[in-house]
Design an enzyme around this catalytic site. Structure first.
Site, PDB file in Angstrom:
ATOM      1  N   ASN A   1      83.802 -91.418  13.187  1.00  0.00           N
ATOM      2  CA  ASN A   1      84.896 -91.228  14.097  1.00  0.00           C
ATOM      3  C   ASN A   1      84.247 -90.988  15.275  1.00  0.00           C
ATOM      4  OD1 ASN A   1      86.902 -89.735  15.355  1.00  0.00           O
ATOM      5  ND2 ASN A   1      87.401 -88.267  14.085  1.00  0.00           N
TER       6      ASN A   1
ATOM      7  N   CYS B   1      90.664 -86.161  19.851  1.00  0.00           N
ATOM      8  CA  CYS B   1      90.727 -87.744  19.459  1.00  0.00           C
ATOM      9  C   CYS B   1      91.923 -88.441  20.050  1.00  0.00           C
ATOM     10  CB  CYS B   1      90.481 -87.726  18.082  1.00  0.00           C
ATOM     11  SG  CYS B   1      89.241 -87.121  17.148  1.00  0.00           S
TER      12      CYS B   1
ATOM     13  N   HIS C   1      93.648 -94.563  14.811  1.00  0.00           N
ATOM     14  CA  HIS C   1      92.446 -93.688  15.021  1.00  0.00           C
ATOM     15  C   HIS C   1      91.304 -93.829  13.922  1.00  0.00           C
ATOM     16  CE1 HIS C   1      89.653 -90.875  16.168  1.00  0.00           C
ATOM     17  NE2 HIS C   1      89.974 -89.566  15.268  1.00  0.00           N
TER      18      HIS C   1
HETATM   19  N1  ACO Z   1      78.480 -84.164   0.864  1.00  0.00           N
HETATM   20  C1  ACO Z   1      78.796 -83.814  -0.334  1.00  0.00           C
HETATM   21  N2  ACO Z   1      79.708 -82.744  -0.572  1.00  0.00           N
HETATM   22  C2  ACO Z   1      80.444 -82.095   0.498  1.00  0.00           C
HETATM   23  C3  ACO Z   1      80.212 -82.623   1.849  1.00  0.00           C
HETATM   24  C4  ACO Z   1      79.225 -83.778   1.929  1.00  0.00           C
HETATM   25  N3  ACO Z   1      79.055 -84.311   3.247  1.00  0.00           N
HETATM   26  N4  ACO Z   1      81.088 -82.030   2.428  1.00  0.00           N
HETATM   27  C5  ACO Z   1      81.754 -81.419   1.643  1.00  0.00           C
HETATM   28  N5  ACO Z   1      81.236 -81.355   0.640  1.00  0.00           N
HETATM   29  C6  ACO Z   1      81.568 -80.401  -0.552  1.00  0.00           C
HETATM   30  C7  ACO Z   1      82.504 -79.233  -0.194  1.00  0.00           C
HETATM   31  O1  ACO Z   1      81.413 -78.330   0.072  1.00  0.00           O
HETATM   32  C8  ACO Z   1      83.326 -79.100  -1.253  1.00  0.00           C
HETATM   33  O2  ACO Z   1      82.356 -78.571  -2.432  1.00  0.00           O
HETATM   34  P1  ACO Z   1      82.925 -77.144  -3.548  1.00  0.00           P
HETATM   35  O3  ACO Z   1      84.290 -77.841  -4.328  1.00  0.00           O
HETATM   36  O4  ACO Z   1      81.875 -77.080  -4.151  1.00  0.00           O
HETATM   37  O5  ACO Z   1      83.321 -76.085  -2.628  1.00  0.00           O
HETATM   38  C9  ACO Z   1      83.704 -80.306  -1.902  1.00  0.00           C
HETATM   39  O6  ACO Z   1      82.748 -81.212  -1.412  1.00  0.00           O
HETATM   40  C10 ACO Z   1      84.967 -80.673  -1.538  1.00  0.00           C
HETATM   41  O7  ACO Z   1      85.286 -80.335  -0.147  1.00  0.00           O
HETATM   42  P2  ACO Z   1      86.692 -80.640   0.827  1.00  0.00           P
HETATM   43  O8  ACO Z   1      86.672 -80.119   2.011  1.00  0.00           O
HETATM   44  O9  ACO Z   1      87.913 -79.990  -0.154  1.00  0.00           O
HETATM   45  O10 ACO Z   1      86.702 -82.269   0.722  1.00  0.00           O
HETATM   46  P3  ACO Z   1      87.796 -83.034   1.099  1.00  0.00           P
HETATM   47  O11 ACO Z   1      88.141 -84.068   0.008  1.00  0.00           O
HETATM   48  O12 ACO Z   1      89.036 -82.311   1.999  1.00  0.00           O
HETATM   49  O13 ACO Z   1      86.955 -84.220   2.385  1.00  0.00           O
HETATM   50  C11 ACO Z   1      86.839 -84.171   4.687  1.00  0.00           C
HETATM   51  C12 ACO Z   1      86.242 -83.266   3.315  1.00  0.00           C
HETATM   52  C13 ACO Z   1      86.136 -85.560   4.687  1.00  0.00           C
HETATM   53  C14 ACO Z   1      86.194 -83.404   5.683  1.00  0.00           C
HETATM   54  C15 ACO Z   1      88.353 -84.225   4.692  1.00  0.00           C
HETATM   55  O14 ACO Z   1      88.860 -83.114   4.710  1.00  0.00           O
HETATM   56  C16 ACO Z   1      88.798 -84.864   6.055  1.00  0.00           C
HETATM   57  O15 ACO Z   1      88.307 -86.278   6.210  1.00  0.00           O
HETATM   58  N6  ACO Z   1      89.574 -84.232   6.833  1.00  0.00           N
HETATM   59  C17 ACO Z   1      89.962 -84.758   8.073  1.00  0.00           C
HETATM   60  C18 ACO Z   1      89.087 -84.362   9.135  1.00  0.00           C
HETATM   61  C19 ACO Z   1      88.712 -85.319   9.932  1.00  0.00           C
HETATM   62  O16 ACO Z   1      88.902 -86.445   9.833  1.00  0.00           O
HETATM   63  N7  ACO Z   1      88.386 -84.740  11.227  1.00  0.00           N
HETATM   64  C20 ACO Z   1      88.077 -85.650  12.272  1.00  0.00           C
HETATM   65  C21 ACO Z   1      88.302 -84.829  13.602  1.00  0.00           C
HETATM   66  S1  ACO Z   1      90.016 -84.790  13.714  1.00  0.00           S
HETATM   67  C22 ACO Z   1      90.708 -86.379  13.794  1.00  0.00           C
HETATM   68  O17 ACO Z   1      89.966 -87.210  14.439  1.00  0.00           O
HETATM   69  C23 ACO Z   1      91.981 -86.285  13.235  1.00  0.00           C
END
Ligand code: ACO
Length: 333
Positions: A286, A116, A256
């Site tokens: 994204n 990204c 970003h």
């Molecule tokens: N809908 C519902 N529940 C979900 C979803 C969804 N789409 N996705 C995950 N969950 C659940 C998980 O299974 C988990 O359930 P559990 O507690 O029963 O195991 C719960 O939600 C919490 O999951 P986490 O992964 O801890 O959620 P978090 O608050 O960390 O959010 C996310 C996840 C949105 C992916 C976050 O970690 C994030 O944004 N990370 C950055 C990743 C990113 O932006 N990547 C893009 C590419 S890299 C870049 O551009 C920087």
């Protein structure tokens, strides 16, 4: 510190596909909810490329707008840098495919892959050809068709990404605008936290790689989140410090567009208020390398950013790679 001839973004363009995939649509595909996606990411909808649309075809549409705004002709372009993690194919490069589509004669063309962070890396590299007087006109493309590398049964990743493209024409600074500096950094030890495992020399495509969904995005979301906040903040402070500036000197922060919670955390750490932060991820998700140029294009078109404004741009992406660019906005109309 930026050395040499001043370099400005003389033209900016963007393109997004027509098809909208809303959070409500995603509720029908995976076990998720609009409420979860909105509160965890800020994303409400994303664009999905139509059949036949590709990264290079979207880049070409964005480039066409940037070329027109810069008031140049395709034959003025000396170098094309295509920034993407989802090229049409491994080779030829997306830059060469765009060159063909826009009938750009006699330009060097290559692709740059830095997750990204690609577009900011591309702008930085392009700027050096102009700063050093080697060239006068460089086209930087940022485009992604991320919908084609999603595991549409993995709710933790497929809700995050969208398709689109952007482009910028870089020229010697004439209007008082120009790149003030940039900072690039990376840490390959985080490579496994965000990757597309198969399809390269380490794991060539096979029946097994397809069955195991190894041609799709694999991500440790929590690790990426933590690193994104830390690295984007550190990088912004390094760039600001080099120029003897503070966050108060910034007119607009254009990060970003990955996740609203990442953006809010970085802005808070830097002390940049919401009204100075450009956010459009609710509409596009994204879009990786297309994220910055789409945000710049919209902010310019809406008259939000104006000539003379000081912009702070920070990115983070697979690698892990990250970076910052500070520039004075301005282009000749
Ligand atoms: N809908 C519902 N529940 C979900 C979803 C969804 N789409 N996705 C995950 N969950 C659940 C998980 O299974 C988990 O359930 P559990 O507690 O029963 O195991 C719960 O939600 C919490 O999951 P986490 O992964 O801890 O959620 P978090 O608050 O960390 O959010 C996310 C996840 C949105 C992916 C976050 O970690 C994030 O944004 N990370 C950055 C990743 C990113 O932006 N990547 C893009 C590419 S890299 C870049 O551009 C920087």
């Amino acid at each position: 510190m930026f050395k040499g001839r001043s370099v400005e973004i003389a033209g900016i363009g963007a393109y997004v596909p027509e098809k909208i995939l809303s959070n409500a649509d995603l509720e029908k595909i995976v076990d998720t909810s609009d409420e979860w996606i909105t509160t965890r990411t800020g994303i409400k909808e994303r664009r999905i490329a139509a059949e036949g649309e590709t990264t290079s075809s979207m880049m070409a549409k964005a480039a066409d707008l940037a070329i027109k705004q810069a008031g140049i002709s395709p034959s003025d372009i000396e170098l094309i840098i295509g920034c993407t993690a989802t090229p049409d194919m491994a080779f030829p490069s997306s830059a060469c495919l765009v060159q063909k589509q826009l009938s750009i004669p006699n330009a060097g063309a290559f692709d740059l892959e830095s997750g990204c962070s690609g577009f900011l890396y591309g702008l930085s590299i392009a700027s050096q050809f102009i700063a050093s007087n080697a060239m006068d006109t460089v086209l930087v493309l940022g485009g992604e068709t991320l919908s084609r590398i999603q595991n549409w049964s993995d709710r933790s990743t497929c809700v995050l990404f969208g398709d689109g493209a952007g482009a910028a024409v870089l020229k010697p600074g004439k209007s008082g605008g120009g790149i003030l500096n940039f900072h690039l950094d990376s840490d390959g030890t985080y490579g496994g936290a965000l990757c597309l495992p198969a399809g390269g020399s380490a794991m060539p495509a096979s029946k097994e790689t397809v069955e195991k969904n190894l041609h799709t995005v694999h991500m440790d979301g929590r690790e990426i989140f933590r690193q994104a906040v830390t690295k984007m903040t550190e990088s912004a402070l390094i760039s600001l410090g080099e120029l003897g500036m503070s966050p108060n000197d910034i007119d607009y922060y254009i990060p970003h567009q990955a996740n609203i919670r990442i953006i809010d955390s970085v802005a808070k750490k830097l002390g940049i208020p919401k009204e100075k932060t450009i956010v459009n991820l609710q509409k596009y998700g994204n879009t990786s390398c297309a994220s910055l140029p789409i945000a710049l294009y919209e902010a310019d078109k809406e008259g939000k950013i104006k000539p003379g404004d000081t912009l702070l741009m920070t990115v983070v992406g697979a690698g892990l790679s990250w970076g910052t660019m500070i520039l004075k906005w301005g282009h000749e109309k």
